[in-house]
Design an enzyme around this catalytic site. Structure first.
Site, PDB file in Angstrom:
ATOM      1  CG  HIS A 167      -2.157  -0.652   1.138  1.00  0.00           C
ATOM      2  ND1 HIS A 167      -2.256  -2.175   0.859  1.00  0.00           N
ATOM      3  CD2 HIS A 167      -3.442  -0.361   1.332  1.00  0.00           C
ATOM      4  CE1 HIS A 167      -3.364  -2.317   0.745  1.00  0.00           C
ATOM      5  NE2 HIS A 167      -4.410  -1.452   0.915  1.00  0.00           N
ATOM      6  CG  HIS A 221       2.354  -3.375   6.266  1.00  0.00           C
ATOM      7  ND1 HIS A 221       3.047  -4.428   5.753  1.00  0.00           N
ATOM      8  CD2 HIS A 221       1.078  -3.246   5.661  1.00  0.00           C
ATOM      9  CE1 HIS A 221       2.572  -4.840   4.471  1.00  0.00           C
ATOM     10  NE2 HIS A 221       1.640  -4.195   4.470  1.00  0.00           N
TER      11      HIS A 221
END
Length: 319
Positions: A167, A221
């Site tokens: 992303h 993450h």
């Protein structure tokens, strides 16, 4: 170079010529897309995850604040929309084509690098425990203490793709390229001190940063993944932009290299000047020998003087 020269190179007049010139680049783009698909299909490296490591991998399994489908919409579709908007105003197909080509290269190169590193690193995500043990009942190898997962295979597979953040890298690749592009178009670094221009340039970077931060908030993450992904995307975006455009602080930073090269070549084309029945190249330089006082001198005369003398000679012969 002045903006008044824009408008003569549209999609209809020069689109096919520009596309053919970059045919090989478009083929490479297709190959990059195929490679990226393959990298997403193959199984990533399953890094060792032991019992003691699970303490830092027990974050809750959440849905994405920014869904996967939204990233190409924000990082690709939005910049393309803005680029087309500028084209309809400037009518410069060289700018349009090189901007879209640079944007796509930026995103696809970043995607290939990101997914290749993901597969090679195999770092577990912060929510790996719940991916591995969705019912909360953990099992480990008695000798190695390695996890023995019983969750969904696809979910576990994604659990080994934490580093770097896709992303983040995709967002900074697309929106970072857009920031460079806007900086050149509005001449943000023209030494006039207009901070409004700088704020407009930094707006895509802010948007990419918020997308990256959402990955940490969603526990998909670690912060290192987001930082590395953002840096990778912005670096590739910068390289790809400068491949097609001058730096934004350059006096010609508002247009692509190809456009200025086209103008330079058009100015250097020789134009024949007709004088009576004679055609003379104005770039030609004629040389002749004269012999004053018994010595030889090489004298160069420009075409204007030569034309005047030739006209005088023609007039003398006609009398």
């Amino acid at each position: 170079m002045a903006d008044i020269q824009l408008g003569a190179h549209t999609i209809r007049s020069h689109g096919i010529t520009v596309a053919r010139f970059h045919m090989h680049d478009w083929i490479i783009l297709v190959l990059l897309g195929i490679i990226d698909i393959i990298l997403n299909v193959i199984e990533p490296f399953h890094r060792f995850v032991g019992r003691d490591m699970m303490t830092d991998l027990r974050y809750p399994l959440k849905s994405n604040t920014i869904p996967f489908w939204a990233v190409p919409m924000i990082g690709i579709a939005l910049p393309v929309f803005i680029i087309f908007g500028i084209y309809f105003k400037k009518q410069n197909v060289y700018d349009l084509h090189n901007a879209i080509l640079g944007l796509l290269f930026s995103v696809l190169i970043t995607g290939v690098l990101t997914d290749a590193i993901k597969d090679a690193a195999g770092r577990p995500r912060p929510d790996f425990f719940w991916r591995c043990f969705p019912d909360g009942k953990d099992f480990y190898d008695n000798i190695t203490t390695s996890v023995i997962c019983h969750g969904d295979k696809n979910v576990i597979k994604e659990g080994h793709k934490s580093f770097p953040s896709g992303h983040s890298s995709w967002s900074f690749a697309g929106l970072g390229f857009l920031a460079w592009y806007l900086a050149g178009k509005i001449k943000a670094f023209d030494h006039k001190g207009h901070m409004a221009k700088l704020c407009l340039v930094l707006l895509p970077i802010l948007c990419a940063s918020l997308i990256a931060i959402s990955r940490v908030d969603d526990y998909w993450h670690h912060w290192q993944d987001v930082f590395a992904g953002g840096f990778l995307g912005l670096f590739v975006a910068s390289v790809c932009y400068l491949q097609f455009f001058p730096p934004p602080y350059d006096p010609d930073g508002w247009g692509p290299h190809a456009y200025f090269q086209l103008l330079a070549e058009s100015r250097n084309e020789p134009t024949l000047i007709s004088t009576n029945n004679l055609s003379i190249d104005p770039t030609a330089i004629d040389s002749m020998y004269i012999q004053p006082e018994g010595r030889n001198y090489l004298v160069s005369r420009d075409s204007t003087l030569l034309i005047d003398e030739m006209e005088a000679g023609v007039g003398m012969r006609m009398r």
